[in-house]
Design an enzyme around this catalytic site. Structure first.
Site, PDB file in Angstrom:
ATOM      1  N   ARG A  58       0.841  -1.214   0.000  1.00  0.00           N
ATOM      2  CA  ARG A  58       0.000   0.000   0.000  1.00  0.00           C
ATOM      3  C   ARG A  58       0.874   1.261   0.000  1.00  0.00           C
ATOM      4  O   ARG A  58       1.358   1.722   1.057  1.00  0.00           O
ATOM      5  CB  ARG A  58      -0.920  -0.004   1.218  1.00  0.00           C
ATOM      6  CG  ARG A  58      -1.780   1.246   1.360  1.00  0.00           C
ATOM      7  CD  ARG A  58      -2.872   1.326   0.343  1.00  0.00           C
ATOM      8  NE  ARG A  58      -3.808   0.217   0.471  1.00  0.00           N
ATOM      9  CZ  ARG A  58      -4.708  -0.069  -0.445  1.00  0.00           C
ATOM     10  NH1 ARG A  58      -4.769   0.637  -1.538  1.00  0.00           N
ATOM     11  NH2 ARG A  58      -5.516  -1.086  -0.290  1.00  0.00           N
ATOM     12  N   GLN A  76      -8.337  -6.804  -9.417  1.00  0.00           N
ATOM     13  CA  GLN A  76      -8.217  -5.333  -9.415  1.00  0.00           C
ATOM     14  C   GLN A  76      -6.785  -4.895  -9.723  1.00  0.00           C
ATOM     15  O   GLN A  76      -5.842  -5.367  -9.103  1.00  0.00           O
ATOM     16  CB  GLN A  76      -8.628  -4.835  -8.022  1.00  0.00           C
ATOM     17  CG  GLN A  76      -8.120  -3.470  -7.664  1.00  0.00           C
ATOM     18  CD  GLN A  76      -9.214  -2.412  -7.658  1.00  0.00           C
ATOM     19  OE1 GLN A  76     -10.137  -2.467  -8.446  1.00  0.00           O
ATOM     20  NE2 GLN A  76      -9.062  -1.470  -6.768  1.00  0.00           N
ATOM     21  N   ARG A  81       1.720  -5.950 -10.137  1.00  0.00           N
ATOM     22  CA  ARG A  81       2.138  -5.473  -8.800  1.00  0.00           C
ATOM     23  C   ARG A  81       2.142  -6.592  -7.767  1.00  0.00           C
ATOM     24  O   ARG A  81       2.535  -6.392  -6.623  1.00  0.00           O
ATOM     25  CB  ARG A  81       1.230  -4.325  -8.348  1.00  0.00           C
ATOM     26  CG  ARG A  81      -0.218  -4.752  -8.163  1.00  0.00           C
ATOM     27  CD  ARG A  81      -1.093  -3.624  -7.673  1.00  0.00           C
ATOM     28  NE  ARG A  81      -2.434  -4.129  -7.352  1.00  0.00           N
ATOM     29  CZ  ARG A  81      -3.321  -3.400  -6.692  1.00  0.00           C
ATOM     30  NH1 ARG A  81      -3.034  -2.157  -6.303  1.00  0.00           N
ATOM     31  NH2 ARG A  81      -4.508  -3.915  -6.411  1.00  0.00           N
ATOM     32  N   HIS A 159       0.356   3.755 -10.297  1.00  0.00           N
ATOM     33  CA  HIS A 159      -0.445   4.048  -9.098  1.00  0.00           C
ATOM     34  C   HIS A 159       0.447   4.763  -8.068  1.00  0.00           C
ATOM     35  O   HIS A 159       1.088   4.113  -7.254  1.00  0.00           O
ATOM     36  CB  HIS A 159      -0.989   2.727  -8.536  1.00  0.00           C
ATOM     37  CG  HIS A 159      -2.260   2.899  -7.758  1.00  0.00           C
ATOM     38  ND1 HIS A 159      -2.310   3.623  -6.593  1.00  0.00           N
ATOM     39  CD2 HIS A 159      -3.519   2.463  -7.977  1.00  0.00           C
ATOM     40  CE1 HIS A 159      -3.549   3.613  -6.128  1.00  0.00           C
ATOM     41  NE2 HIS A 159      -4.304   2.917  -6.946  1.00  0.00           N
ATOM     42  N   ASP A 204     -12.576   9.796  -6.463  1.00  0.00           N
ATOM     43  CA  ASP A 204     -12.054   8.631  -7.195  1.00  0.00           C
ATOM     44  C   ASP A 204     -12.452   8.807  -8.655  1.00  0.00           C
ATOM     45  O   ASP A 204     -13.522   8.368  -9.079  1.00  0.00           O
ATOM     46  CB  ASP A 204     -12.648   7.342  -6.624  1.00  0.00           C
ATOM     47  CG  ASP A 204     -11.948   6.110  -7.187  1.00  0.00           C
ATOM     48  OD1 ASP A 204     -12.170   5.001  -6.675  1.00  0.00           O
ATOM     49  OD2 ASP A 204     -11.167   6.266  -8.156  1.00  0.00           O
ATOM     50  N   GLU A 263      -2.443   9.492 -10.737  1.00  0.00           N
ATOM     51  CA  GLU A 263      -1.834   8.383 -11.466  1.00  0.00           C
ATOM     52  C   GLU A 263      -1.853   8.614 -12.973  1.00  0.00           C
ATOM     53  O   GLU A 263      -2.928   8.678 -13.572  1.00  0.00           O
ATOM     54  CB  GLU A 263      -2.602   7.100 -11.141  1.00  0.00           C
ATOM     55  CG  GLU A 263      -2.785   6.862  -9.655  1.00  0.00           C
ATOM     56  CD  GLU A 263      -3.930   5.919  -9.352  1.00  0.00           C
ATOM     57  OE1 GLU A 263      -4.241   5.077 -10.226  1.00  0.00           O
ATOM     58  OE2 GLU A 263      -4.521   6.034  -8.269  1.00  0.00           O
TER      59      GLU A 263
END
Ligand code: TA6
Length: 296
Positions: A58, A76, A81, A159, A204, A263
């Site tokens: 995170r 997702q 990653r 991200h 978002d 991002e």
């Protein structure tokens, strides 16, 4: 140089002569630290980040590939990653007369499981470079290596979690008047009315057709992050705010006050590669002192 990171995961430490530094984990190919020459950390990393595969770490900067979000069959933000990357044995050449730079070249290792969820073969490379002024440059190359000649499409995002002093004193410039889709409202499309984006609640959004340069102004700290991008037409802006922050196990309840995700991404339109074709994308970040007026 490669050394032990959290939980025995290996990380590569980049150190530039004037003192700026960066850290990149082989797990996820993820940048987890970027410090200026005063040793100040510029990226947000949650105090509750788990560093335990297959969960993503995170914070920092992770590559969402081959999918941003959950619109496709993959989990997702795709699987890049959540995989181990390795030092690239055959990195691409540097452009001629490049200045002296500190860098690492990584390549994604696909697991034997992956073709089941994404039936293609590709080379996914990442070069992380620390520039002489402490700026951070990420360059991605995705090549379609399908032996069966099939094309494939993907979406991609860097991200990026910027560390900010107080989210209520942050504004983003460069996205005004643009259309965006709102992930909080079933991706409905709106047009940005404000002369900058400020934050009072969960945001978002995917801003579409964005400019090369976006500024993130941390008023408290008198610091502006300048984000420059190539090959990535969209920009995701995300702050979970209090409710969502509490709902994330790997995110502190109050940490939303000290982070903002902006991002560089290709989301609205998938990128399609024919067999043998290669796509290249770039993200360049710098952190400069600023006053809180626009146009800095
Ligand atoms: O950054 C935008 C976003 O897609 C948000 O919707 C939120 O889900 C965030 O990514 C974090 O996703 P993650 O899978 O890392 O928890």
């Amino acid at each position: 140089r490669l050394c032990q990171g959290v939980n025995g995961l290996e990380k590569f430490v980049l150190r530039e002569i004037r003192g700026s530094s960066a850290e990149v984990y082989l797990y996820g190919g993820q940048v987890t630290s970027w410090k200026n020459d005063l040793g100040e950390e510029l990226l947000f990393l949650s105090n509750k980040a788990t560093f335990s595969p297959p969960k993503a770490v995170r914070g920092g900067i992770s590559v969402c590939f081959p999918q941003v979000g959950t619109h496709g069959a993959l989990e997702q933000h795709g699987f890049a990653r959540n995989r181990m990357w390795s030092i690239d044995p055959a990195p691409p050449p540097f452009p001629p007369n490049s200045t002296n730079r500190t860098y690492v070249d990584l390549i994604l290792n696909l697991s034997e499981e992956d073709p089941k969820i994404w039936p293609h073969s590709c080379e996914c490379r990442l070069r992380v470079t620390l520039g002489p002024g402490g700026d951070l440059l990420l360059t991605s190359r995705i090549r379609n290596t399908n032996a069966d000649g099939k094309t494939f499409s993907f979406t991609l995002a860097y991200h990026t979690y910027f560390r900010v002093t107080d989210i209520s004193e942050v504004r983003v410039e460069g996205l005004e008047t643009l259309d965006y889709t709102d992930n909080l409202l079933e991706k409905e499309r709106f047009t940005e009315q404000g002369d900058a984006i400020t934050f009072e609640s969960e945001v978002d959004r995917v801003y579409l057709g964005t400019p090369t340069k976006i500024a993130i102004i941390d008023h408290e700290r008198k610091r502006t992050f300048v984000l420059r991008k190539d090959g990535l037409p969209d920009a995701v802006v995300w702050n979970p705010w209090d409710k969502k922050a509490k709902a994330m196990a790997d995110f502190g309840d109050d940490e939303y006050k000290h982070m903002l995700c902006v991002e560089a991404a290709a989301v609205e339109k998938q990128i399609t590669l024919k067999a043998g074709e290669e796509w290249k994308g770039r993200l360049e970040l710098s952190a400069v002192p600023s006053s809180y007026c626009s146009g800095q």
